[in-house]
Write an enzyme that holds these catalytic residues in place. Sequence first.
Site: not given
Length: 442
Positions: A99, A172-173, A194, A228, A318
Amino acid sequence: MNYKTDIGYRKESLIKLLNAVIVYENEIIQALYDDFKKPAFETVLTETSYVILELKDTIKNLKNWAKPKRVFPSLLNFPSTDCIYKEPYGKVLIIAPWNYPFQLALCPLISAVAAGNQVVVKPSELTPKTSEIIAKIIAKVFDKNHVEVIEGGVEISQELLAQRWDYIFFTGSVAVGKIVAKAAAENLTPVTLELGGKNPCIIDETANLKLAAKRIVWGKFMNAGQTCIAPDYILIQKDMKSHFVTYLIEEITKAYGQNPVESPDFARIVNTKNWQRLVNMIEPKKVIFGGQTDIENCYIAPTLLEETSTESLIMAGEIFGPILPILTYESETDIEAILSKYEKPLALYIFTENHAFSKKIIQNYSFGGGCINDTVVHFSNKRIPFGGVGHSGIGAYHGSLSFDIFSHQKGIVKKANWLDLPMRYAPYKGKLATIKKILKWL
């Protein structure tokens, strides 16, 4: 070259990296546009300039961050001199997301190099043009034994995670973060994760609604919502909702025009898989603005949804896209009932002029970080930590903290020889009462 001890070499490498980023900035801008039509303005603001500022700050402060830090010694060790030495972990793996693919690959790299580590960077395969320019820059700046970029898909990430590392930094996720944590645990490798979360944006009856709408539209729809720390959903006092929706629509139109698909300032969804995931969340009967989609261009318009249930698909996790559900509350009990349904978010935003209300929210709920009367901008201050808590992440970085997370803090006591108190040595007979008094006094 001994990366571990040569501060001058680290600094020289970072200066070369700074010069390379400046030289290749236009190519970086083009790469991000090619990957998902990221506007040049957003690339400069959130990617290249951020990296350049990070490099300048690190180069300026590197020597000071790296030097041993004197601390006040314990009286139990009198006489002594106590220090904390910051040593590199060793071999570091950085797995970057798609992203913000340039910034979130380069910023951890900068700090890992500054701290004296050898680094492997795995950019995201979902942004291949950006991955390519990262690899090009790193190959020009660094010796391959110092920093290397390894490109590839999921199978490459799996191979890398199967190796033994001294530190892993992943952005990431949550789902992939669990995989990374599990792999790291096999070798007791420390990690920074993160991740993300369902970031609430709470608006009470005292808020400046027009300004709130402007700031929320910017924070939410920048990067097409693929941020995020973007507001994930609105939670607004019930009586304010209709006025606020009007302001949101006005601000979206001001930002992106009557037809956002034609706007040069609105990015696209990174690929068709993520596009389809987002489209599946849009219930047509709940759309109060936007809702237009185009699979060929991976386009989803800025979309507002009137949401009444926390059980809907869009409220399950999310969103990570340009869809903004709007929920209402009547009391603080309602706020608690909604926020308690979700894991601790990476960010939380409050729009209010009521200091007592904002203070209560900040104290009563756990989240990574956030803003009062704005969104996203807390990320830009290198003096405050950025990171999640619980499912939204492990560890925090930015500024000097970034140097510290890639450094082992090694405590050293240097004991003087001119005095050696006998109290600690055996035999202990007759010493217990005295040592209790000493310890109580300390």
